[in-house]
Scaffold this motif. Structure first.
Motif, PDB file in Angstrom:
ATOM      1  N   PRO A  56     -41.553 126.270 -37.360  1.00 25.50           N
ATOM      2  CA  PRO A  56     -42.318 126.169 -36.113  1.00 25.50           C
ATOM      3  C   PRO A  56     -42.009 127.317 -35.154  1.00 25.50           C
ATOM      4  CG  PRO A  56     -40.470 124.664 -36.065  1.00 25.50           C
ATOM      5  CD  PRO A  56     -40.496 125.253 -37.440  1.00 25.50           C
ATOM      6  N   PRO A  57     -43.008 127.761 -34.379  1.00 26.57           N
ATOM      7  CA  PRO A  57     -42.748 128.763 -33.338  1.00 26.57           C
ATOM      8  C   PRO A  57     -41.965 128.143 -32.190  1.00 26.57           C
ATOM      9  CG  PRO A  57     -45.004 127.978 -33.186  1.00 26.57           C
ATOM     10  CD  PRO A  57     -44.418 127.344 -34.408  1.00 26.57           C
ATOM     11  N   ASP A  58     -41.531 128.973 -31.277  1.00 28.38           N
ATOM     12  CA  ASP A  58     -40.716 128.483 -30.157  1.00 28.38           C
ATOM     13  C   ASP A  58     -41.446 127.446 -29.323  1.00 28.38           C
ATOM     14  OD1 ASP A  58     -38.703 130.174 -30.975  1.00 28.38           O
ATOM     15  OD2 ASP A  58     -39.389 131.831 -29.704  1.00 28.38           O
ATOM     16  N   CYS A  59     -42.763 127.573 -29.219  1.00 31.22           N
ATOM     17  CA  CYS A  59     -43.536 126.638 -28.404  1.00 31.22           C
ATOM     18  C   CYS A  59     -44.270 125.613 -29.258  1.00 31.22           C
ATOM     19  CB  CYS A  59     -44.546 127.397 -27.537  1.00 31.22           C
ATOM     20  SG  CYS A  59     -45.702 128.397 -28.492  1.00 31.22           S
ATOM     21  N   GLY A  60     -43.845 125.433 -30.509  1.00 30.59           N
ATOM     22  CA  GLY A  60     -44.543 124.542 -31.421  1.00 30.59           C
ATOM     23  C   GLY A  60     -44.286 123.072 -31.140  1.00 30.59           C
ATOM     24  N   LYS A  61     -45.117 122.239 -31.759  1.00 32.87           N
ATOM     25  CA  LYS A  61     -44.987 120.797 -31.636  1.00 32.87           C
ATOM     26  C   LYS A  61     -44.494 120.211 -32.959  1.00 32.87           C
ATOM     27  CE  LYS A  61     -48.730 120.465 -28.240  1.00 32.87           C
ATOM     28  NZ  LYS A  61     -50.048 119.841 -27.925  1.00 32.87           N
ATOM     29  N   GLN A  62     -43.968 118.997 -32.889  1.00 38.80           N
ATOM     30  CA  GLN A  62     -43.422 118.311 -34.061  1.00 38.80           C
ATOM     31  C   GLN A  62     -42.459 119.234 -34.822  1.00 38.80           C
ATOM     32  OE1 GLN A  62     -46.919 117.023 -36.214  1.00 38.80           O
ATOM     33  NE2 GLN A  62     -47.120 115.185 -34.946  1.00 38.80           N
ATOM     34  N   ILE A  63     -41.527 119.794 -34.067  1.00 39.12           N
ATOM     35  CA  ILE A  63     -40.614 120.798 -34.616  1.00 39.12           C
ATOM     36  C   ILE A  63     -39.780 120.224 -35.760  1.00 39.12           C
ATOM     37  CG2 ILE A  63     -38.614 122.235 -34.072  1.00 39.12           C
ATOM     38  CD1 ILE A  63     -39.766 122.625 -31.292  1.00 39.12           C
ATOM     39  N   GLU A  64     -39.290 118.995 -35.589  1.00 46.67           N
ATOM     40  CA  GLU A  64     -38.429 118.415 -36.622  1.00 46.67           C
ATOM     41  C   GLU A  64     -39.162 118.271 -37.949  1.00 46.67           C
ATOM     42  OE1 GLU A  64     -38.987 117.161 -33.685  1.00 46.67           O
ATOM     43  OE2 GLU A  64     -37.084 117.304 -32.591  1.00 46.67           O
ATOM     44  N   TRP A 123     -42.723 133.653 -37.703  1.00 45.72           N
ATOM     45  CA  TRP A 123     -42.623 135.036 -38.212  1.00 45.72           C
ATOM     46  C   TRP A 123     -43.934 135.420 -38.897  1.00 45.72           C
ATOM     47  CZ3 TRP A 123     -38.508 131.850 -40.679  1.00 45.72           C
ATOM     48  CH2 TRP A 123     -37.400 131.704 -39.841  1.00 45.72           C
ATOM     49  N   PRO A 124     -44.983 135.674 -38.138  1.00 42.93           N
ATOM     50  CA  PRO A 124     -46.289 135.941 -38.749  1.00 42.93           C
ATOM     51  C   PRO A 124     -46.308 137.183 -39.634  1.00 42.93           C
ATOM     52  CG  PRO A 124     -46.322 136.441 -36.398  1.00 42.93           C
ATOM     53  CD  PRO A 124     -45.037 135.729 -36.664  1.00 42.93           C
ATOM     54  N   GLY A 125     -45.627 138.252 -39.199  1.00 44.53           N
ATOM     55  CA  GLY A 125     -45.638 139.487 -39.979  1.00 44.53           C
ATOM     56  C   GLY A 125     -44.980 139.340 -41.338  1.00 44.53           C
ATOM     57  N   ALA A 128     -52.782 133.321 -46.096  1.00 44.89           N
ATOM     58  CA  ALA A 128     -52.634 134.619 -45.439  1.00 44.89           C
ATOM     59  C   ALA A 128     -53.712 134.820 -44.375  1.00 44.89           C
ATOM     60  CB  ALA A 128     -52.698 135.739 -46.476  1.00 44.89           C
ATOM     61  N   GLY A 129     -54.926 134.361 -44.682  1.00 45.52           N
ATOM     62  CA  GLY A 129     -55.997 134.452 -43.683  1.00 45.52           C
ATOM     63  C   GLY A 129     -55.714 133.605 -42.459  1.00 45.52           C
ATOM     64  N   VAL A 130     -55.134 132.434 -42.672  1.00 49.90           N
ATOM     65  CA  VAL A 130     -54.784 131.566 -41.541  1.00 49.90           C
ATOM     66  C   VAL A 130     -53.704 132.209 -40.685  1.00 49.90           C
ATOM     67  CG1 VAL A 130     -53.792 129.335 -40.899  1.00 49.90           C
ATOM     68  CG2 VAL A 130     -55.470 129.472 -42.747  1.00 49.90           C
ATOM     69  N   VAL A 131     -52.667 132.729 -41.335  1.00 50.37           N
ATOM     70  CA  VAL A 131     -51.568 133.364 -40.596  1.00 50.37           C
ATOM     71  C   VAL A 131     -52.059 134.597 -39.846  1.00 50.37           C
ATOM     72  CG1 VAL A 131     -49.341 134.531 -40.839  1.00 50.37           C
ATOM     73  CG2 VAL A 131     -49.833 132.499 -42.207  1.00 50.37           C
ATOM     74  N   GLY A 132     -52.903 135.389 -40.489  1.00 49.49           N
ATOM     75  CA  GLY A 132     -53.403 136.587 -39.836  1.00 49.49           C
ATOM     76  C   GLY A 132     -54.325 136.293 -38.671  1.00 49.49           C
ATOM     77  N   GLY A 133     -55.014 135.147 -38.707  1.00 52.74           N
ATOM     78  CA  GLY A 133     -55.953 134.817 -37.637  1.00 52.74           C
ATOM     79  C   GLY A 133     -55.350 134.024 -36.499  1.00 52.74           C
ATOM     80  N   ASP A 153     -51.653 134.203 -35.420  1.00 57.43           N
ATOM     81  CA  ASP A 153     -50.239 134.561 -35.554  1.00 57.43           C
ATOM     82  C   ASP A 153     -49.344 133.933 -34.496  1.00 57.43           C
ATOM     83  OD1 ASP A 153     -51.220 135.994 -33.463  1.00 57.43           O
ATOM     84  OD2 ASP A 153     -50.593 137.968 -34.203  1.00 57.43           O
ATOM     85  N   ASP A 154     -49.928 133.450 -33.390  1.00 58.03           N
ATOM     86  CA  ASP A 154     -49.110 132.821 -32.355  1.00 58.03           C
ATOM     87  C   ASP A 154     -48.661 131.407 -32.744  1.00 58.03           C
ATOM     88  OD1 ASP A 154     -51.783 132.032 -32.253  1.00 58.03           O
ATOM     89  OD2 ASP A 154     -51.664 131.486 -30.137  1.00 58.03           O
ATOM     90  N   GLU A 155     -49.199 130.880 -33.835  1.00 60.78           N
ATOM     91  CA  GLU A 155     -48.836 129.547 -34.301  1.00 60.78           C
ATOM     92  C   GLU A 155     -47.694 129.572 -35.313  1.00 60.78           C
ATOM     93  OE1 GLU A 155     -50.085 126.768 -33.136  1.00 60.78           O
ATOM     94  OE2 GLU A 155     -51.469 127.810 -31.789  1.00 60.78           O
TER      95      GLU A 155
END
Length: 206
Positions: free
Chosen positions: A147-155, A57-59, A45-50, A52-54
């Motif tokens: 993965p987010p829309d701009c993420g890497k290694q999506i598969e 659906w961070p929320g 949760a700390g990682v996601v909160g810090g 969120d652009d990675e």
């Protein structure tokens, strides 16, 4: 609670968990696994909160993880309170002495049976909270892996999310199956289907 039937046919009036090792077995889950899983949920949760652009659906992911952590903490609290009321005849002899237990056996039997009913009630709440927390934690981890829309290694991230989600759903099915089995709710399609699949798998492995 179980009532032991001695070889002579006489019944032992001292209450016991059912199955007999339930108290010791639940300790591993509620006092060892639950704290570790709580730490994992709060850490993620700390990682996601810090960052969120990675995450896609961070929320919602953060909400799942926080509720999971709270449910796991609740399971520890319920289990701790329940454990206060679980003790055996040998415990009473060790604490009070064999002579005292023999002299007040009738009163001690009644008290032990009532205390074990309290233990069973809080223990059930602890198990429900633990199962709820682990399932939410699995869903939270699966959501974090998407993965987010701009993420890497999506598969790879989608594959990892699918694996975690599948395992979480399997765990939920198993939890529901065991709940039905414990409470005798076995006359339904869900229980019979899971039982049939389990038997087929055991035959193949055998």
């Amino acid at each position: 609670m179980a009532e032991y039937l001695a070889p002579t046919g006489e019944r032992d009036p001292w209450a016991a968990p059912e199955p007999y090792g339930y108290g010791q077995g639940s300790t591993s889950a509620l006092f060892i696994a639950a704290p570790l899983l709580t730490a994992a949920a709060l850490g993620l949760a700390g990682v996601v909160g810090g960052a969120d652009d990675e995450f896609q659906w961070p929320g919602p992911t953060l909400l799942l993880l926080v509720i999971a952590a709270l449910a796991l903490i609740a399971s520890i609290q319920f289990a701790y309170h329940a454990r206060l009321y679980l003790y055996s005849y040998d415990d009473l002899e060790c604490w009070l002495g064999p002579a005292h237990v023999k002299a007040f056996a009738s009163d001690l039997r009644v008290k032990q049976e009532k205390d074990q009913e309290v233990w069973a009630r809080y223990q059930l709440w602890a198990v429900h909270a633990f199962n709820f927390g682990t399932i939410l934690l699995g869903l939270g981890i699966a959501a974090a892996l998407v993965p987010p829309d701009c993420g890497k290694q999506i598969e790879c991230r989608w594959a990892a999310a699918a694996v975690v989600l599948t395992a979480t759903l399997a765990d939920a099915v198993w939890v529901l199956y065991m709940h039905m089995s414990a409470f005798g709710r076995t006359s339904n399609w869900f229980y019979t289907t899971v039982r049939r699949l389990a038997r087929i798998r055991l035959r193949r492995r055998g």
